[in-house]
Enzyme design. Structure first.
Site, PDB file in Angstrom:
ATOM      1  N   GLN A 162      28.072  22.057  37.719  1.00  0.00           N
ATOM      2  CA  GLN A 162      26.626  21.857  37.838  1.00  0.00           C
ATOM      3  C   GLN A 162      26.408  21.343  39.262  1.00  0.00           C
ATOM      4  OE1 GLN A 162      23.643  22.390  36.289  1.00  0.00           O
ATOM      5  NE2 GLN A 162      22.777  21.391  38.094  1.00  0.00           N
ATOM      6  N   GLN A 164      23.476  21.677  41.369  1.00  0.00           N
ATOM      7  CA  GLN A 164      22.184  21.135  41.785  1.00  0.00           C
ATOM      8  C   GLN A 164      22.122  19.653  41.416  1.00  0.00           C
ATOM      9  OE1 GLN A 164      18.674  22.812  39.920  1.00  0.00           O
ATOM     10  NE2 GLN A 164      17.407  22.468  41.700  1.00  0.00           N
ATOM     11  N   GLY A 291      18.839  21.187  30.129  1.00  0.00           N
ATOM     12  CA  GLY A 291      18.416  22.217  29.192  1.00  0.00           C
ATOM     13  C   GLY A 291      18.942  23.558  29.677  1.00  0.00           C
ATOM     14  N   MET A 293      20.133  25.801  33.572  1.00  0.00           N
ATOM     15  CA  MET A 293      20.335  25.817  35.024  1.00  0.00           C
ATOM     16  C   MET A 293      20.343  27.273  35.458  1.00  0.00           C
ATOM     17  SD  MET A 293      20.717  24.245  37.870  1.00  0.00           S
ATOM     18  CE  MET A 293      20.757  25.202  39.383  1.00  0.00           C
ATOM     19  N   GLU A 294      19.509  27.549  36.461  1.00  0.00           N
ATOM     20  CA  GLU A 294      19.221  28.928  36.852  1.00  0.00           C
ATOM     21  C   GLU A 294      20.303  29.543  37.734  1.00  0.00           C
ATOM     22  OE1 GLU A 294      17.686  26.117  37.780  1.00  0.00           O
ATOM     23  OE2 GLU A 294      16.927  26.184  39.820  1.00  0.00           O
ATOM     24  N   HIS A 322      13.086  31.377  37.557  1.00  0.00           N
ATOM     25  CA  HIS A 322      13.755  30.900  38.779  1.00  0.00           C
ATOM     26  C   HIS A 322      14.409  32.048  39.564  1.00  0.00           C
ATOM     27  CE1 HIS A 322      13.416  26.579  38.990  1.00  0.00           C
ATOM     28  NE2 HIS A 322      13.921  26.365  37.784  1.00  0.00           N
ATOM     29  N   GLU A 341      10.271  24.115  41.113  1.00  0.00           N
ATOM     30  CA  GLU A 341      10.005  23.842  39.694  1.00  0.00           C
ATOM     31  C   GLU A 341       8.546  24.056  39.285  1.00  0.00           C
ATOM     32  OE1 GLU A 341      12.330  23.751  37.659  1.00  0.00           O
ATOM     33  OE2 GLU A 341      14.060  23.288  38.933  1.00  0.00           O
ATOM     34  N   ASP A 396      18.730  13.259  42.463  1.00  0.00           N
ATOM     35  CA  ASP A 396      18.837  13.048  41.007  1.00  0.00           C
ATOM     36  C   ASP A 396      18.082  11.800  40.553  1.00  0.00           C
ATOM     37  OD1 ASP A 396      20.417  15.238  40.697  1.00  0.00           O
ATOM     38  OD2 ASP A 396      22.266  14.149  40.251  1.00  0.00           O
ATOM     39  N   TYR A 404       7.502  19.493  38.286  1.00  0.00           N
ATOM     40  CA  TYR A 404       7.309  20.543  37.293  1.00  0.00           C
ATOM     41  C   TYR A 404       5.827  20.673  36.924  1.00  0.00           C
ATOM     42  CZ  TYR A 404      12.362  20.509  36.312  1.00  0.00           C
ATOM     43  OH  TYR A 404      13.720  20.606  36.411  1.00  0.00           O
ATOM     44  N   ARG A 578      22.615  16.115  26.537  1.00  0.00           N
ATOM     45  CA  ARG A 578      21.505  16.556  27.384  1.00  0.00           C
ATOM     46  C   ARG A 578      20.738  15.331  27.865  1.00  0.00           C
ATOM     47  NH1 ARG A 578      17.000  20.922  25.353  1.00  0.00           N
ATOM     48  NH2 ARG A 578      15.688  20.884  27.224  1.00  0.00           N
TER      49      ARG A 578
HETATM   50  N1  BES Z   1      16.937  23.613  37.955  1.00  0.00           N
HETATM   51  C1  BES Z   1      16.597  22.875  36.804  1.00  0.00           C
HETATM   52  C2  BES Z   1      17.643  21.873  36.397  1.00  0.00           C
HETATM   53  C3  BES Z   1      17.970  20.847  37.462  1.00  0.00           C
HETATM   54  C4  BES Z   1      16.994  20.286  38.251  1.00  0.00           C
HETATM   55  C5  BES Z   1      19.272  20.466  37.641  1.00  0.00           C
HETATM   56  C6  BES Z   1      17.331  19.364  39.230  1.00  0.00           C
HETATM   57  C7  BES Z   1      19.609  19.542  38.607  1.00  0.00           C
HETATM   58  C8  BES Z   1      18.637  18.984  39.412  1.00  0.00           C
HETATM   59  C9  BES Z   1      16.307  23.790  35.607  1.00  0.00           C
HETATM   60  O1  BES Z   1      15.668  24.975  35.956  1.00  0.00           O
HETATM   61  C10 BES Z   1      15.363  23.062  34.704  1.00  0.00           C
HETATM   62  O2  BES Z   1      14.290  22.760  35.141  1.00  0.00           O
HETATM   63  N2  BES Z   1      15.774  22.782  33.476  1.00  0.00           N
HETATM   64  C11 BES Z   1      14.975  22.092  32.497  1.00  0.00           C
HETATM   65  C12 BES Z   1      14.444  23.028  31.457  1.00  0.00           C
HETATM   66  C13 BES Z   1      13.105  23.601  31.724  1.00  0.00           C
HETATM   67  C14 BES Z   1      12.640  24.406  30.527  1.00  0.00           C
HETATM   68  C15 BES Z   1      12.048  22.652  32.161  1.00  0.00           C
HETATM   69  C16 BES Z   1      15.873  21.116  31.776  1.00  0.00           C
HETATM   70  O3  BES Z   1      17.074  21.154  31.980  1.00  0.00           O
HETATM   71  O4  BES Z   1      15.370  20.324  30.985  1.00  0.00           O
HETATM   72 ZN    ZN Z   2      13.691  24.657  36.594  1.00  0.00          ZN
END
Ligand code: BES
Ligand code: ZN
Length: 626
Positions: A162, A164, A291, A293-294, A322, A341, A396, A404, A578
């Protein structure tokens, strides 16, 4: 497929012999912004292609091998290339021309606690290749090594990455900035019975059955490098969509995500062709901290969205979106994260609307706005600004719903002000003109000037972009979703709270996950244990295995000290990792001395099973940081 390699942008800045790759005209308006989260110096010498060679050692829990970088050097720049590294053991470094590298001294700068150590590699005139031989260490946060017990099958170990936001540097020496894009080729050696998957084109295995090859022909930033290794099976959903998961999970996952190809087609109709050849999904073991990761060509997804009713597939729409917002056009720095996002949430809801109708997307948008407003009450005002100041911080640590959902609301207010037709055209050209590039908030504002603000606004006053992007909180005129279904649940919840309807008369058999969530969230924070017991007796909520409903219910159970749900809480905290679920539950537990004792007793047993990213978050909540 059109291929615009990173060399195009470089051509503007570097005197570079762009011989072998097709190069399109430099894109206007491109910005070379400094990224505070990388110790590398791409303006002096920038990586453009990697050859990765990894052996996957499950005994030592490390990847070892080498990465060889081709570098594009700025004219008149210093004779070095600088890479990010963190928690890596560097064995040797070499530099030279392609195919004739010579050893060079190791120059590893002192460690920064968040950003790691810069690796500076000297380059003599004309040299444009460097090779680093290294191994990963257990101090790195980018890889999680699972024992067989941590998988569904319990027979084989599992590894996943992972990267990102800034964990790629713990996986390979790289220029770990979303503004630096590169292509790569990879060779991965794994123990027999295990399959490696990368977010890349799969070229298959050598005759030994243990050496696998991959290539990523589109230029990507480091945070999109991804690998997983495990015992996995596959199910094809369409010629370009395949579900990967542990064998016992693959059938359920293929059923849950059956609409993926339809989603891609809706997405393409909205904002142009899917440019990554395949869209595969890997369902990971439950400790996956997000949840989804793209990762390009191979979305990583949590098994906690396998609700058996397809109610949580917005996650797939999101990760798929994404492929345009984020992977095709990437935030230039982590301060521009809302470009990834916020755009993706907007796009995700447009896919849901196209596939399931507006009622569904409005329900999700309505729930999300309420959650955002609640969350913002507890955030530092600075962290509610879209163009967030992250100087000196790990991205982070600032993670929240703001990029978002506030980002979504900004785009929605533009759509409402200028009309859908004009706004869709504006987004389409944004993706087309900036494909395979990294872009800043300011680039987007310039794009709006050129493509959207040439149209007269359909409503007054128009959108105050400065306020949206640089001020804390939500503008007073932020759009609101219109959801009659949600309004009806609100009405019923009010009736219920007032004692005018009993739990058994609520129309719960017709409720979707979203209506359930709204009902539970609409109940007062003071709802006590006796009231939860009455609800539970009628509606069997403690038995729900829908992860979203379960989390909401467990939060309420903690607040009310509702004993009968505590076994489910313990099970939930130990069976999945998660972060979105762990963080609120541990936070709620930590509010009382008894809750904190309970939390610590569980956490002591399960911490080692959580991903390093989740561990860091929960350590902070329980005051365990060193
Ligand atoms: N790219 C993100 C996950 C992420 C963001 C990982 C920042 C590390 C740092 C991924 O696209 C995401 O937004 N996942 C969401 C789910 C989504 C439906 C909102 C999550 O993991 O909850
Ligand atoms: Zn995202």
């Amino acid at each position: 497929m059109s291929k615009r390699f990173s060399l195009c942008a470089l051509a503007m800045v570097f005197s570079l012999g762009c011989t072998s790759n097709p190069v399109s005209a430099p894109t206007e308006g491109a910005s070379l912004v400094h990224d505070h989260h990388s110790l590398s110096r791409p303006s002096e010498a920038k990586v453009v292609h990697a050859v990765i060679d990894w052996t996957c050692d499950f005994e030592q829990k490390c990847l070892y091998g080498s990465v060889t970088w081709r570098v594009a050097r700025a004219e008149g720049g210093p004779g070095v290339v600088t890479l990010d590294t963190k928690a890596l053991t560097i064995e040797s470094v070499a530099a030279g021309r392609e195919g004739s590298l010579h050893p060079v001294p190791l120059d590893l700068h002192p460690e920064h606690p968040v950003f790691g150590r810069a690796l500076v590699i000297p380059l003599a005139p004309g040299e444009d290749h460097v090779r680093v031989d290294y191994r990963t260490t257990s101090a790195g946060s980018g890889l999680q090594w699972l024992s067989p017990e941590q998988t569904a099958e319990r027979t084989h170990p599992f590894l996943f990455s992972q990267a990102q936001a800034i964990h790629a540097r713990t996986i390979l020496p790289c220029q770990d900035s979303p503004g630096v894009r590169f292509t790569y080729d990879a060779t991965v050696r794994v123990p027999s019975a295990l399959t490696p998957l990368m977010a890349a084109r799969q070229l298959g295995a050598d005759s030994d059955g243990r050496t696998f090859r991959f290539t990523m022909p589109e230029p990507i930033p480091s945070y999109l490098v991804a690998i997983a290794v495990g015992r996995v099976a596959a199910a094809d959903l369409s010629p370009r969509v395949r579900i990967w998961a542990e064998p016992s999970v693959v059938e359920a996952a293929a059923w849950e995500f059956a609409e993926t190809e339809a989603m891609i087609q809706k997405a393409e109709a909205l904002y142009g062709p899917y440019r990554w050849e395949r869209y595969d999904i890997l369902v990971l073991p439950p400790s996956f901290p997000f949840g989804g990761m793209e990762n390009p060509r191979l979305t990583f997804a949590t098994p906690t969205v396998l609700a058996k009713d397809r109610s949580l597939v917005a996650l797939i729409a999101h990760e798929l979106a994404h492929s345009w917002s984020g992977n095709l056009v990437t935030n230039a720095t982590w301060s521009d994260f809302w470009l990834n996002e916020g755009f993706t949430v907007y796009f995700e809801r447009r896919i849901l609307e196209a596939l399931y109708g507006r009622a569904r997307s409005e329900m999700e948008a309505s729930l999300a706005k309420n959650e955002l407003i609640d969350e913002m009450k507890d955030l530092d005002p600075g962290d509610t600004i879209l163009k967030i100041d992250l100087t000196g911080r790990d991205p982070d640590d600032a993670f929240s719903n703001v990029p978002y959902e506030k980002g979504y609301l900004l785009l929605r207010s533009l759509e409402e002000a200028y009309g859908r037709e004009a706004f869709d055209a504006c987004l389409r050209t944004w993706f087309d003109e900036n494909a395979f590039q990294s872009r800043s908030t300011e680039d987007f504002l310039a794009h709006l000037e050129r493509t959207l603000f040439v149209h007269p606004p359909q409503s007054e006053p128009s959108v105050d972009l400065h306020e949206w992007i640089h001020h804390a909180g939500l503008p007073a005129d932020a759009p609101s979703a219109q959801s009659p279904e949600i309004a009806e649940v609100d009405r019923l919840a009010a009736e219920y709270v007032a004692g005018r309807v009993g739990p058994e008369t609520l129309p719960t058999t017709k409720w979707t996950t979203h209506e359930w969530l709204r009902f539970l969230r609409a109940l007062p924070e003071t709802t006590d244990s006796a009231a939860l017991a009455r609800l539970d007796a009628a509606l069997k909520i403690t038995e729900s295995r829908n992860s979203e409903i379960r989390m909401q219910w467990l939060l309420m159970a903690i607040r009310a000290s509702y004993g009968p749900a505590m076994a489910s809480l313990e099970d939930f905290l130990s069976s999945q990792g998660r972060r979105k679920f762990l963080k609120p539950l541990y936070t709620e537990l930590a509010k009382t001395p008894e809750g904190k004792t309970f939390a610590l007793s569980i956490y002591r047993q399960v911490r080692a099973r959580y991903h390093p990213i989740a561990q860091t978050t929960i350590d902070a909540i329980l005051g365990l940081q060193n």
